[in-house]
Design a protein around this motif. Structure first.
Motif, mmCIF file in Angstrom:
data_model
loop_
_atom_site.group_PDB
_atom_site.id
_atom_site.type_symbol
_atom_site.label_atom_id
_atom_site.label_comp_id
_atom_site.label_asym_id
_atom_site.label_seq_id
_atom_site.Cartn_x
_atom_site.Cartn_y
_atom_site.Cartn_z
ATOM 1 N N TYR A 87 7.838 -10.867 -1.769
ATOM 2 C CA TYR A 87 8.215 -11.265 -0.410
ATOM 3 C C TYR A 87 7.323 -10.532 0.590
ATOM 4 C CZ TYR A 87 11.571 -13.046 3.076
ATOM 5 O OH TYR A 87 12.172 -13.728 4.110
ATOM 6 N N ARG B 1 12.087 -6.348 -6.766
ATOM 7 C CA ARG B 1 12.750 -5.086 -7.106
ATOM 8 C C ARG B 1 13.455 -4.626 -5.824
ATOM 9 N NH1 ARG B 1 7.216 -1.454 -7.109
ATOM 10 N NH2 ARG B 1 6.491 -2.168 -5.098
ATOM 11 N N SER C 264 11.006 -4.888 0.756
ATOM 12 C CA SER C 264 10.932 -6.356 0.772
ATOM 13 C C SER C 264 12.306 -6.965 0.493
ATOM 14 C CB SER C 264 9.956 -6.861 -0.285
ATOM 15 O OG SER C 264 8.648 -6.518 0.043
ATOM 16 N N ASP D 44 -2.153 -9.255 -6.877
ATOM 17 C CA ASP D 44 -2.848 -9.718 -8.092
ATOM 18 C C ASP D 44 -2.857 -8.655 -9.184
ATOM 19 O OD1 ASP D 44 -3.737 -12.342 -7.157
ATOM 20 O OD2 ASP D 44 -4.924 -11.203 -5.727
ATOM 21 N N GLY E 92 -0.816 -15.027 4.903
ATOM 22 C CA GLY E 92 0.574 -15.462 4.801
ATOM 23 C C GLY E 92 1.313 -15.441 6.137
ATOM 24 N N SER F 155 6.613 -2.891 0.998
ATOM 25 C CA SER F 155 6.920 -1.465 0.964
ATOM 26 C C SER F 155 5.899 -0.666 0.178
ATOM 27 C CB SER F 155 8.297 -1.248 0.361
ATOM 28 O OG SER F 155 8.271 -1.612 -0.991
HETATM 29 N N1 LIG Z 1 -2.271 -12.131 1.658
HETATM 30 C C1 LIG Z 1 -2.602 -13.413 1.808
HETATM 31 O O1 LIG Z 1 -2.511 -13.967 2.899
HETATM 32 C C2 LIG Z 1 -3.042 -14.234 0.655
HETATM 33 C C3 LIG Z 1 -2.686 -13.888 -0.627
HETATM 34 N N2 LIG Z 1 -2.924 -14.770 -1.652
HETATM 35 C C4 LIG Z 1 -2.432 -14.416 -2.971
HETATM 36 O O2 LIG Z 1 -1.007 -14.343 -2.920
HETATM 37 C C5 LIG Z 1 -0.540 -13.366 -3.856
HETATM 38 C C6 LIG Z 1 0.341 -12.365 -3.135
HETATM 39 O O3 LIG Z 1 -0.449 -11.596 -2.257
HETATM 40 P P1 LIG Z 1 0.147 -10.946 -0.924
HETATM 41 O O4 LIG Z 1 1.106 -11.897 -0.286
HETATM 42 O O5 LIG Z 1 -1.021 -10.433 -0.161
HETATM 43 O O6 LIG Z 1 0.988 -9.718 -1.522
HETATM 44 P P2 LIG Z 1 1.689 -8.535 -0.701
HETATM 45 O O7 LIG Z 1 1.043 -7.269 -1.119
HETATM 46 O O8 LIG Z 1 1.730 -8.861 0.748
HETATM 47 O O9 LIG Z 1 3.221 -8.585 -1.236
HETATM 48 C C7 LIG Z 1 3.571 -8.168 -2.477
HETATM 49 C C8 LIG Z 1 5.064 -8.369 -2.733
HETATM 50 O O10 LIG Z 1 5.279 -8.083 -4.101
HETATM 51 C C9 LIG Z 1 6.360 -7.182 -4.208
HETATM 52 N N3 LIG Z 1 6.203 -6.319 -5.367
HETATM 53 C C10 LIG Z 1 5.208 -5.422 -5.619
HETATM 54 N N4 LIG Z 1 5.414 -4.836 -6.802
HETATM 55 C C11 LIG Z 1 6.567 -5.357 -7.296
HETATM 56 C C12 LIG Z 1 7.332 -5.129 -8.479
HETATM 57 N N5 LIG Z 1 6.939 -4.234 -9.401
HETATM 58 N N6 LIG Z 1 8.456 -5.848 -8.686
HETATM 59 C C13 LIG Z 1 8.857 -6.731 -7.767
HETATM 60 N N7 LIG Z 1 8.194 -7.003 -6.601
HETATM 61 C C14 LIG Z 1 7.068 -6.302 -6.386
HETATM 62 C C15 LIG Z 1 6.336 -6.366 -2.916
HETATM 63 O O11 LIG Z 1 7.637 -5.857 -2.714
HETATM 64 P P3 LIG Z 1 7.959 -4.294 -2.426
HETATM 65 O O12 LIG Z 1 8.324 -4.234 -0.970
HETATM 66 O O13 LIG Z 1 9.114 -3.983 -3.317
HETATM 67 O O14 LIG Z 1 6.705 -3.518 -2.754
HETATM 68 C C16 LIG Z 1 5.968 -7.447 -1.917
HETATM 69 O O15 LIG Z 1 7.115 -8.153 -1.519
HETATM 70 C C17 LIG Z 1 -1.793 -12.798 -4.507
HETATM 71 O O16 LIG Z 1 -2.049 -13.549 -5.659
HETATM 72 C C18 LIG Z 1 -2.886 -13.052 -3.468
HETATM 73 O O17 LIG Z 1 -4.200 -13.123 -3.983
HETATM 74 C C19 LIG Z 1 -3.484 -15.998 -1.467
HETATM 75 C C20 LIG Z 1 -3.862 -16.391 -0.218
HETATM 76 C C21 LIG Z 1 -3.790 -15.488 0.919
#
Ligand SMILES: NC(=O)C1=CN([C@@H]2O[C@H](COP(=O)(O)OP(=O)(O)OC[C@H]3O[C@@H](n4cnc5c(N)ncnc54)[C@H](OP(=O)(O)O)[C@@H]3O)[C@@H](O)[C@H]2O)C=CC1
Ligand SMILES: CC[C@](O)(C(C)=O)C(=O)O
Ligand SMILES: [Mg+2]
Ligand SMILES: [Mg+2]
Length: 343
Positions: free
Chosen positions: A25, A48, A52, A82, A133, A339
């Motif tokens: 999220y 988790r 988020s 990723d 996003g 986070s």
């Molecule tokens: N950023 C962008 O605009 C773009 C991204 N993408 C792709 O989208 C995908 C997501 O990227 P992005 O949106 O930047 O990611 P972010 O870093 O913004 O968000 C990551 C999310 O994953 C959660 N998370 C991290 N570790 C865990 C875990 N162990 N268990 C559960 N949840 C977890 C985080 O929650 P927590 O708060 O708990 O850490 C957070 O909600 C990637 O594949 C990226 O390449 C594609 C186009 C553009």
């Protein structure tokens, strides 16, 4: 011209009977979850406990553990960073996949570079917005959208294309344009774009321009406005009408300077280095370096990030933006939705 699809070319019915799990999220996750929900789809978010999770609850979204959300969903969109996707996939998503489910990505990295190998009986496709996003969300709320690419890696059900298009429409991409791609093309062009032009190239250009002016004795505040702040205003013109629209709005003096000096800054040598960057992406050299950096707990990433945040352009910018509330209000507080400290 390549076929570009819009809302009226897409029937979203195929997705209406399905449950969609958005895993993560953050930047993309919150936008996909909220846009899909407001487009009328059944959404659960997998996370988790943490920042988020709290934000998703606050936004009124149904939140569960990654395993539970994956288990109950038909369509599982992985919007985790990723670098963490392979281990979370192995631990919490793969054991909950059922034949006929769809595994979806917003970037092809882990499939293209074989970091995730899905079973043969699920659909695997990508819906990759061509924008950050937070803008996927903001433009959707404004009644507009961000264009997206879709690509099919595996079509186990025979429905992968229809589901992918319905998903893309649900996040608002059908208002801006949806194009077909492959995992290879999306992965390589996305990595190249962000490294050479959108993020890496632009950051380096802005900093070099700022440093050149400051080292020549000009005021840092003037250099900031000239090389960073005004870039947004120029890019808005590019976005709205291409190079000719930007050149229509600037002075003839600026346009002549653009023609004369632009090619002195970005020349054939720069293009040759762009080709090297592209080659490192195509051969997997860049991916290997990023995977190893993460395995080593990101020592270089952390050091560079710290030095960058201490650059004079950032310090001056923070001070100036404090005095421009209309700019500050628009700033994206990534920490609100993510986070993970390293993000
Ligand atoms: N950023 C962008 O605009 C773009 C991204 N993408 C792709 O989208 C995908 C997501 O990227 P992005 O949106 O930047 O990611 P972010 O870093 O913004 O968000 C990551 C999310 O994953 C959660 N998370 C991290 N570790 C865990 C875990 N162990 N268990 C559960 N949840 C977890 C985080 O929650 P927590 O708060 O708990 O850490 C957070 O909600 C990637 O594949 C990226 O390449 C594609 C186009 C553009
Ligand atoms: C330009 C960076 C990007 O590719 C994006 C927002 O599209 C990303 O990976 O964040
Ligand atoms: Mg991108
Ligand atoms: Mg990217």
């Amino acid at each position: 011209m390549t076929k570009v699809l819009y809302n009226n070319n897409i029937n979203e019915e195929v997705l209406q009977s399905k449950k969609i799990a958005i895993i993560g999220y953050g930047s993309q996750g919150h936008a996909h979850a909220l846009n899909l929900k407001e487009s009328g789809f059944d959404v659960v978010v997998g996370l988790r406990k943490g920042r988020s999770w709290d934000k998703a609850v606050e936004d009124g979204v149904d939140v569960k553990s990654v395993a539970d959300a994956s288990k109950e969903a038909d369509v599982i969109m992985i919007l985790l960073p990723d670098e963490y996707q392979p281990s979370i996939y192995k631990e919490a998503i793969e054991p909950n996949l059922e034949a006929g489910n769809a595994l979806v990505f917003a970037h092809g990295f882990n499939i293209h570079f074989n970091q995730i190998v899905p079973p043969a009986d699920v659909d695997v496709f990508l819906v990759a917005p061509k924008g950050p996003g937070h803008l996927v969300r903001r433009t959707y709320e404004e009644g507009a959208g961000v264009p997206a690419l879709y690509g099919i890696f595996q079509d186990a059900t025979g429905q992968a294309t229809d589901v992918a298009l319905a998903y893309a429409k649900g996040i608002g991409a059908g208002r801006a344009g949806i194009l077909e791609t492959s995992f290879q093309e999306e992965t390589e062009t996305d990595l190249f774009g962000e490294q050479a032009v959108l993020c890496g190239g632009t950051s380096a250009l802005v900093k070099a321009g700022f440093e050149t002016l400051v080292e020549a004795g000009y005021q840092p505040e003037v250099a900031y406005f000239e090389c960073l702040h005004e870039l947004k205003l120029i890019v808005d013109l590019l976005y709205e009408g291409g190079l000719e629209n930007m050149r229509h709005s600037i002075s003839d003096t600026a346009e002549w300077g653009d023609f004369m000096s632009g090619p002195r800054i970005v020349d054939e040598d720069t293009k040759a280095r762009m080709k090297e960057v592209l080659s490192d992406i195509q051969t997997g050299k860049f991916a290997q370096g990023w995977i190893l950096e993460n395995q080593a707990n990101r020592p270089r990433y952390a050091a560079i990030k710290k030095a960058e945040s201490e650059h004079q352009i950032e310090k001056v910018g923070r001070e100036l933006r404090e005095l421009m509330p209309f700019v500050k209000q628009k700033a994206i507080n990534k920490k609100e939705v993510v986070s993970n400290d390293s993000n």
